[in-house]
Design a protein around this motif. Structure first.
Motif, mmCIF file in Angstrom:
data_model
loop_
_atom_site.group_PDB
_atom_site.id
_atom_site.type_symbol
_atom_site.label_atom_id
_atom_site.label_comp_id
_atom_site.label_asym_id
_atom_site.label_seq_id
_atom_site.Cartn_x
_atom_site.Cartn_y
_atom_site.Cartn_z
ATOM 1 N N GLU A 1 0.833 -1.199 0.000
ATOM 2 C CA GLU A 1 0.000 0.000 0.000
ATOM 3 C C GLU A 1 0.870 1.252 0.000
ATOM 4 O OE1 GLU A 1 -4.231 1.209 2.020
ATOM 5 O OE2 GLU A 1 -2.777 0.104 3.219
ATOM 6 N N GLU A 2 1.928 1.241 0.798
ATOM 7 C CA GLU A 2 2.852 2.376 0.840
ATOM 8 C C GLU A 2 3.539 2.575 -0.505
ATOM 9 O OE1 GLU A 2 7.107 3.402 3.031
ATOM 10 O OE2 GLU A 2 5.661 2.076 4.010
ATOM 11 N N HIS A 3 3.876 1.495 -1.163
ATOM 12 C CA HIS A 3 4.565 1.580 -2.450
ATOM 13 C C HIS A 3 3.666 2.171 -3.523
ATOM 14 C CE1 HIS A 3 7.328 0.428 -5.689
ATOM 15 N NE2 HIS A 3 6.269 -0.054 -6.329
ATOM 16 N N TYR A 4 2.427 1.711 -3.596
ATOM 17 C CA TYR A 4 1.529 2.168 -4.646
ATOM 18 C C TYR A 4 1.000 3.581 -4.402
ATOM 19 C CZ TYR A 4 1.406 -2.468 -6.827
ATOM 20 O OH TYR A 4 1.736 -3.636 -7.474
ATOM 21 N N THR A 5 1.144 4.107 -3.198
ATOM 22 C CA THR A 5 0.712 5.480 -2.899
ATOM 23 C C THR A 5 1.898 6.418 -2.712
ATOM 24 O OG1 THR A 5 0.597 4.956 -0.527
ATOM 25 C CG2 THR A 5 -1.438 4.686 -1.820
ATOM 26 N N ASP A 6 3.090 5.990 -3.066
ATOM 27 C CA ASP A 6 4.298 6.804 -2.907
ATOM 28 C C ASP A 6 4.178 8.090 -3.717
ATOM 29 O OD1 ASP A 6 6.796 7.840 -2.548
ATOM 30 O OD2 ASP A 6 7.887 6.077 -3.266
ATOM 31 N N THR A 7 4.374 9.210 -3.076
ATOM 32 C CA THR A 7 4.243 10.505 -3.747
ATOM 33 C C THR A 7 5.379 10.784 -4.727
ATOM 34 O OG1 THR A 7 5.310 11.550 -1.829
ATOM 35 C CG2 THR A 7 2.896 11.534 -1.888
ATOM 36 N N ASP A 8 6.443 10.002 -4.660
ATOM 37 C CA ASP A 8 7.512 10.160 -5.654
ATOM 38 C C ASP A 8 7.083 9.631 -7.020
ATOM 39 O OD1 ASP A 8 9.203 11.314 -3.814
ATOM 40 O OD2 ASP A 8 10.145 9.407 -3.245
ATOM 41 N N VAL A 9 6.046 8.832 -7.029
ATOM 42 C CA VAL A 9 5.491 8.330 -8.281
ATOM 43 C C VAL A 9 4.578 9.398 -8.863
ATOM 44 C CG1 VAL A 9 4.073 6.521 -9.318
ATOM 45 C CG2 VAL A 9 5.617 5.971 -7.424
ATOM 46 N N ASP A 10 4.551 9.523 -10.178
ATOM 47 C CA ASP A 10 3.745 10.576 -10.801
ATOM 48 C C ASP A 10 2.265 10.415 -10.470
ATOM 49 O OD1 ASP A 10 2.097 9.652 -13.416
ATOM 50 O OD2 ASP A 10 3.891 8.411 -13.191
ATOM 51 N N TYR A 11 1.552 11.513 -10.522
ATOM 52 C CA TYR A 11 0.170 11.596 -10.067
ATOM 53 C C TYR A 11 -0.736 10.597 -10.779
ATOM 54 C CZ TYR A 11 -4.488 13.496 -9.234
ATOM 55 O OH TYR A 11 -5.807 13.635 -8.900
ATOM 56 N N PHE A 12 -0.540 10.429 -12.078
ATOM 57 C CA PHE A 12 -1.438 9.580 -12.859
ATOM 58 C C PHE A 12 -1.131 8.092 -12.697
ATOM 59 C CE2 PHE A 12 -1.302 13.679 -15.076
ATOM 60 C CZ PHE A 12 -2.644 13.986 -15.096
ATOM 61 N N SER A 13 0.027 7.763 -12.162
ATOM 62 C CA SER A 13 0.409 6.355 -12.013
ATOM 63 C C SER A 13 0.169 5.822 -10.616
ATOM 64 C CB SER A 13 1.892 6.165 -12.363
ATOM 65 O OG SER A 13 2.144 6.501 -13.701
ATOM 66 N N ARG A 14 0.201 6.698 -9.614
ATOM 67 C CA ARG A 14 0.081 6.223 -8.240
ATOM 68 C C ARG A 14 -1.369 6.193 -7.782
ATOM 69 N NH1 ARG A 14 2.098 11.658 -7.182
ATOM 70 N NH2 ARG A 14 0.528 12.870 -6.022
ATOM 71 N N LEU A 15 -1.555 5.584 -6.631
ATOM 72 C CA LEU A 15 -2.870 5.532 -5.983
ATOM 73 C C LEU A 15 -2.957 6.657 -4.968
ATOM 74 C CD1 LEU A 15 -5.521 3.845 -5.617
ATOM 75 C CD2 LEU A 15 -4.307 2.576 -3.832
ATOM 76 N N ALA A 16 -4.098 7.279 -4.875
ATOM 77 C CA ALA A 16 -4.270 8.403 -3.958
ATOM 78 C C ALA A 16 -4.131 7.948 -2.506
ATOM 79 C CB ALA A 16 -5.632 9.054 -4.184
ATOM 80 N N LYS A 17 -3.577 8.835 -1.685
ATOM 81 C CA LYS A 17 -3.383 8.508 -0.268
ATOM 82 C C LYS A 17 -4.707 8.255 0.442
ATOM 83 C CE LYS A 17 1.132 8.961 0.666
ATOM 84 N NZ LYS A 17 1.936 7.930 1.385
ATOM 85 N N ASP A 18 -5.731 9.019 0.088
ATOM 86 C CA ASP A 18 -7.029 8.913 0.760
ATOM 87 C C ASP A 18 -7.964 7.951 0.017
ATOM 88 O OD1 ASP A 18 -7.217 10.490 -1.462
ATOM 89 O OD2 ASP A 18 -8.587 11.964 -0.573
ATOM 90 N N HIS A 19 -7.407 6.897 -0.525
ATOM 91 C CA HIS A 19 -8.194 5.958 -1.316
ATOM 92 C C HIS A 19 -9.100 5.117 -0.428
ATOM 93 C CE1 HIS A 19 -4.617 3.702 -0.014
ATOM 94 N NE2 HIS A 19 -5.448 2.669 0.058
ATOM 95 N N GLU A 20 -10.168 4.634 -1.029
ATOM 96 C CA GLU A 20 -11.045 3.669 -0.371
ATOM 97 C C GLU A 20 -10.482 2.261 -0.564
ATOM 98 O OE1 GLU A 20 -13.655 4.410 1.412
ATOM 99 O OE2 GLU A 20 -13.685 6.558 0.963
ATOM 100 N N LYS A 21 -10.968 1.325 0.229
ATOM 101 C CA LYS A 21 -10.488 -0.056 0.125
ATOM 102 C C LYS A 21 -10.770 -0.621 -1.259
ATOM 103 C CE LYS A 21 -10.819 -2.719 3.655
ATOM 104 N NZ LYS A 21 -11.320 -3.597 4.752
ATOM 105 N N GLU A 22 -11.940 -0.305 -1.809
ATOM 106 C CA GLU A 22 -12.290 -0.795 -3.140
ATOM 107 C C GLU A 22 -11.354 -0.235 -4.197
ATOM 108 O OE1 GLU A 22 -14.341 0.451 -0.978
ATOM 109 O OE2 GLU A 22 -15.545 -1.297 -0.393
ATOM 110 N N ASP A 23 -10.911 1.021 -4.003
ATOM 111 C CA ASP A 23 -9.970 1.622 -4.955
ATOM 112 C C ASP A 23 -8.644 0.872 -4.947
ATOM 113 O OD1 ASP A 23 -11.846 3.575 -5.571
ATOM 114 O OD2 ASP A 23 -11.125 4.925 -4.002
ATOM 115 N N PHE A 24 -8.194 0.464 -3.767
ATOM 116 C CA PHE A 24 -6.937 -0.278 -3.693
ATOM 117 C C PHE A 24 -7.070 -1.641 -4.357
ATOM 118 C CE2 PHE A 24 -3.977 -3.225 -1.748
ATOM 119 C CZ PHE A 24 -2.781 -2.542 -1.890
ATOM 120 N N TYR A 25 -8.195 -2.317 -4.115
ATOM 121 C CA TYR A 25 -8.413 -3.616 -4.741
ATOM 122 C C TYR A 25 -8.361 -3.497 -6.263
ATOM 123 C CZ TYR A 25 -9.906 -5.588 -0.251
ATOM 124 O OH TYR A 25 -9.956 -6.030 1.050
ATOM 125 N N GLU A 26 -9.016 -2.466 -6.797
ATOM 126 C CA GLU A 26 -9.032 -2.269 -8.241
ATOM 127 C C GLU A 26 -7.640 -1.935 -8.765
ATOM 128 O OE1 GLU A 26 -11.249 0.614 -11.555
ATOM 129 O OE2 GLU A 26 -11.935 0.575 -9.461
#
Length: 215
Positions: free
Chosen positions: A71-96
């Motif tokens: 979860e920390e890796h996929y929401t890393d802010t060093d990753v560009d905005y369009f490629s990463r997952l938002a920090k305030d994501h819902e559980k369903e967003d992470f699953y997707e």
């Protein structure tokens, strides 16, 4: 042009780690009765379907969240905005997001299953893939163990049922022998059949002799 600029200057590089596995079942004895067909081991296309279902299951995803930094890796802010997952994501967003970055495919001919994991760091992609394979192996083995235990229980119950049935039939046979003073129903039956055949032969012979005397 905008897309080309994004891919060239902005987009964070993505790495993919691929694990190639095959689910191999131990040799099993053929089921002696039809009712055991549902207790047979995993095989064929069901292997790939089962692996795929587990890799995408909420159980495995929750396990990875607790035991890796996925979860920390996929929401890393060093990753560009369009490629990463938002920090305030819902559980369903992470699953997707997870399902978009983890793919399971199976070759129907060879029965080889490929698990491909994408990450923004090659070491992380490989370590996450290894964790997925390790946990999936544990899951498949646990199912196989439970299946083997169910087979053992079923076979023992069938053995006991057949033993009880045989004991009952043996008791009935002994009672029948005692009631009619028979040492062996098979032997008595054979003897009666021989006597019958002998009498029939005598009748035929006598009829032949009578016919000859009449002539």
């Amino acid at each position: 042009f905008i897309f080309a600029v994004y891919q060239t200057l902005i987009a964070t590089e993505r790495y993919e780690s691929v694990a190639r596995i095959i689910v191999k079942q131990p040799d099993t004895v053929a089921a002696p009765v039809a009712e055991m067909s549902f207790l047979t081991g995993l095989s064929g296309n069901s292997d790939g379907a089962l692996v795929q279902a587990y890799v995408y299951s909420a159980d495995l995803i929750e396990y990875l969240i607790l035991n890796t930094k996925v979860e920390e890796h996929y929401t890393d802010t060093d990753v560009d905005y369009f490629s990463r997952l938002a920090k305030d994501h819902e559980k369903e967003d992470f699953y997707e997001f997870y399902q978009d970055h983890v793919k399971v495919e199976m070759d129907a001919a060879s029965q080889i299953i490929d698990i491909a994991v994408q990450g923004f760091d090659p070491e992380f992609a490989m370590s996450l893939n290894e964790k997925i394979v390790e946990r999936t192996e544990w899951y498949i083995n646990s199912i196989s163990q439970k299946l083997a235990e169910q087979q053992l229980v079923f076979i023992n119950s069938e053995h006991q049922r057949i033993s009880d049935k045989f004991a009952g039939a043996r008791k009935e046979l002994l009672d029948f022998q005692a009631r009619y003073n028979l040492l062996s129903p098979d032997a008595e039956g054979a003897a009666m059949q021989n006597i019958t055949y002998g009498l029939e032969n005598q009748i035929v012979n006598k009829e032949t002799e009578l016919l000859a005397l009449v002539r």
